[in-house]
Design a protein around this motif. Structure first.
Motif, mmCIF file in Angstrom:
data_model
loop_
_atom_site.group_PDB
_atom_site.id
_atom_site.type_symbol
_atom_site.label_atom_id
_atom_site.label_comp_id
_atom_site.label_asym_id
_atom_site.label_seq_id
_atom_site.Cartn_x
_atom_site.Cartn_y
_atom_site.Cartn_z
ATOM 1 N N LEU A 157 30.681 -75.841 -11.630
ATOM 2 C CA LEU A 157 31.286 -76.981 -12.638
ATOM 3 C C LEU A 157 31.241 -75.980 -13.347
ATOM 4 C CD1 LEU A 157 30.247 -79.849 -10.879
ATOM 5 C CD2 LEU A 157 32.835 -79.062 -11.063
ATOM 6 N N LEU A 158 30.260 -76.484 -14.558
ATOM 7 C CA LEU A 158 29.747 -75.133 -15.258
ATOM 8 C C LEU A 158 30.856 -74.777 -15.839
ATOM 9 C CD1 LEU A 158 27.955 -75.131 -17.695
ATOM 10 C CD2 LEU A 158 26.378 -74.165 -17.017
ATOM 11 N N LEU A 159 30.898 -73.257 -14.833
ATOM 12 C CA LEU A 159 31.504 -71.662 -15.360
ATOM 13 C C LEU A 159 32.691 -72.681 -15.479
ATOM 14 C CD1 LEU A 159 32.136 -69.136 -15.800
ATOM 15 C CD2 LEU A 159 32.293 -69.215 -13.129
ATOM 16 N N PHE A 160 33.660 -73.371 -14.805
ATOM 17 C CA PHE A 160 34.866 -74.311 -14.734
ATOM 18 C C PHE A 160 35.474 -75.165 -16.191
ATOM 19 C CE2 PHE A 160 37.810 -77.897 -14.479
ATOM 20 C CZ PHE A 160 38.688 -77.791 -14.054
ATOM 21 N N PHE A 161 33.802 -75.576 -16.879
ATOM 22 C CA PHE A 161 34.309 -76.296 -17.752
ATOM 23 C C PHE A 161 34.539 -75.235 -19.531
ATOM 24 C CE2 PHE A 161 33.224 -80.144 -15.049
ATOM 25 C CZ PHE A 161 34.101 -81.081 -14.820
ATOM 26 N N MET A 162 33.812 -74.421 -18.705
ATOM 27 C CA MET A 162 33.436 -73.391 -20.308
ATOM 28 C C MET A 162 34.939 -72.869 -20.593
ATOM 29 S SD MET A 162 29.586 -71.898 -19.821
ATOM 30 C CE MET A 162 30.317 -70.502 -21.141
ATOM 31 N N LEU A 163 35.085 -72.754 -19.386
ATOM 32 C CA LEU A 163 36.687 -71.410 -19.114
ATOM 33 C C LEU A 163 37.570 -72.855 -19.783
ATOM 34 C CD1 LEU A 163 35.827 -69.179 -16.282
ATOM 35 C CD2 LEU A 163 36.159 -68.599 -18.897
ATOM 36 N N THR A 164 38.257 -73.664 -19.347
ATOM 37 C CA THR A 164 39.102 -74.393 -19.288
ATOM 38 C C THR A 164 39.273 -74.624 -20.736
ATOM 39 O OG1 THR A 164 38.491 -76.577 -18.127
ATOM 40 C CG2 THR A 164 39.830 -75.195 -17.659
ATOM 41 N N SER A 165 37.503 -75.473 -21.405
ATOM 42 C CA SER A 165 37.592 -75.914 -22.249
ATOM 43 C C SER A 165 37.981 -75.275 -23.081
ATOM 44 C CB SER A 165 36.437 -76.041 -23.016
ATOM 45 O OG SER A 165 35.993 -75.468 -23.456
ATOM 46 N N THR A 166 38.891 -76.709 -24.585
ATOM 47 C CA THR A 166 39.704 -74.825 -26.173
ATOM 48 C C THR A 166 38.158 -75.895 -27.263
ATOM 49 O OG1 THR A 166 41.097 -77.373 -25.921
ATOM 50 C CG2 THR A 166 41.873 -75.001 -25.060
ATOM 51 N N PHE A 167 38.186 -74.572 -27.840
ATOM 52 C CA PHE A 167 37.992 -74.744 -29.188
ATOM 53 C C PHE A 167 38.603 -74.270 -29.976
ATOM 54 C CE2 PHE A 167 35.092 -71.923 -25.919
ATOM 55 C CZ PHE A 167 33.892 -72.826 -25.775
ATOM 56 N N SER A 168 38.480 -75.878 -30.747
ATOM 57 C CA SER A 168 39.194 -76.200 -31.921
ATOM 58 C C SER A 168 38.634 -75.500 -33.207
ATOM 59 C CB SER A 168 40.269 -77.387 -31.980
ATOM 60 O OG SER A 168 38.273 -78.683 -32.006
ATOM 61 N N ARG A 169 39.541 -74.625 -34.293
ATOM 62 C CA ARG A 169 39.029 -74.595 -35.798
ATOM 63 C C ARG A 169 38.683 -75.592 -36.606
ATOM 64 N NH1 ARG A 169 40.364 -68.881 -37.789
ATOM 65 N NH2 ARG A 169 39.071 -69.260 -38.760
ATOM 66 N N TYR A 170 38.060 -75.771 -37.168
ATOM 67 C CA TYR A 170 38.200 -77.153 -38.322
ATOM 68 C C TYR A 170 38.229 -76.472 -39.256
ATOM 69 C CZ TYR A 170 35.325 -79.388 -34.887
ATOM 70 O OH TYR A 170 35.428 -80.389 -34.279
ATOM 71 N N GLY A 171 39.619 -76.837 -40.326
ATOM 72 C CA GLY A 171 40.157 -76.959 -41.002
ATOM 73 C C GLY A 171 38.796 -76.403 -42.170
ATOM 74 N N GLU A 172 38.678 -75.921 -42.993
ATOM 75 C CA GLU A 172 37.793 -75.326 -44.326
ATOM 76 C C GLU A 172 38.786 -76.358 -45.922
ATOM 77 O OE1 GLU A 172 36.930 -71.407 -45.352
ATOM 78 O OE2 GLU A 172 35.734 -71.679 -43.005
#
Length: 118
Positions: free
Chosen positions: A23-38
């Motif tokens: 489950l941990l591996l699944f959620f890590m691979l399917t999540s997106t990491f958004s970039r925050y604007g500066e």
């Protein structure tokens, strides 16, 4: 009737740990990491940053916004500040989110120099 002895088996945690890792591996691979604007800001310290001929003073309150002493709406700021140096003074009760909202509106203003007073 004699009762048969019921014996419980010891529970193995190995399959549970395997499922948790999957489950941990699944959620890590399917999540997106958004970039925050500066958003660049300058703290007021000593010698200024830009020309003073188009300097504007903005007071930011929790429920009000005053540009050069006059009440102004947040949406009307962009048209009045092109090419200016803006000094922003914060009232005591202003939350950080209010300042971020203001800077998000001011991000699209061309040639704007923004300084937040401490």
């Amino acid at each position: 009737m004699p009762r048969s002895a019921f014996r419980r088996r010891a529970l193995s945690l190995t399959p549970l740990v395997d499922v948790i890792f999957l489950l941990l591996l699944f959620f890590m691979l399917t999540s997106t990491f958004s970039r925050y604007g500066e958003i660049e800001i300058a703290a007021a310290a000593g010698g200024g940053g830009g020309p003073t001929d188009r300097m504007q003073f903005l007071q930011l309150g929790e429920d009000r916004l005053r540009l050069a002493g006059q009440e102004v709406a947040m949406g009307a700021l962009a048209g009045r500040l092109a090419g200016a140096t803006l000094l922003v003074s914060l009232d005591g009760e202003v939350r950080a989110q209010r300042l971020i909202d203001l800077m998000a509106v001011l991000r699209g203003v061309p040639d704007l120099s923004l300084t937040v007073l401490r």
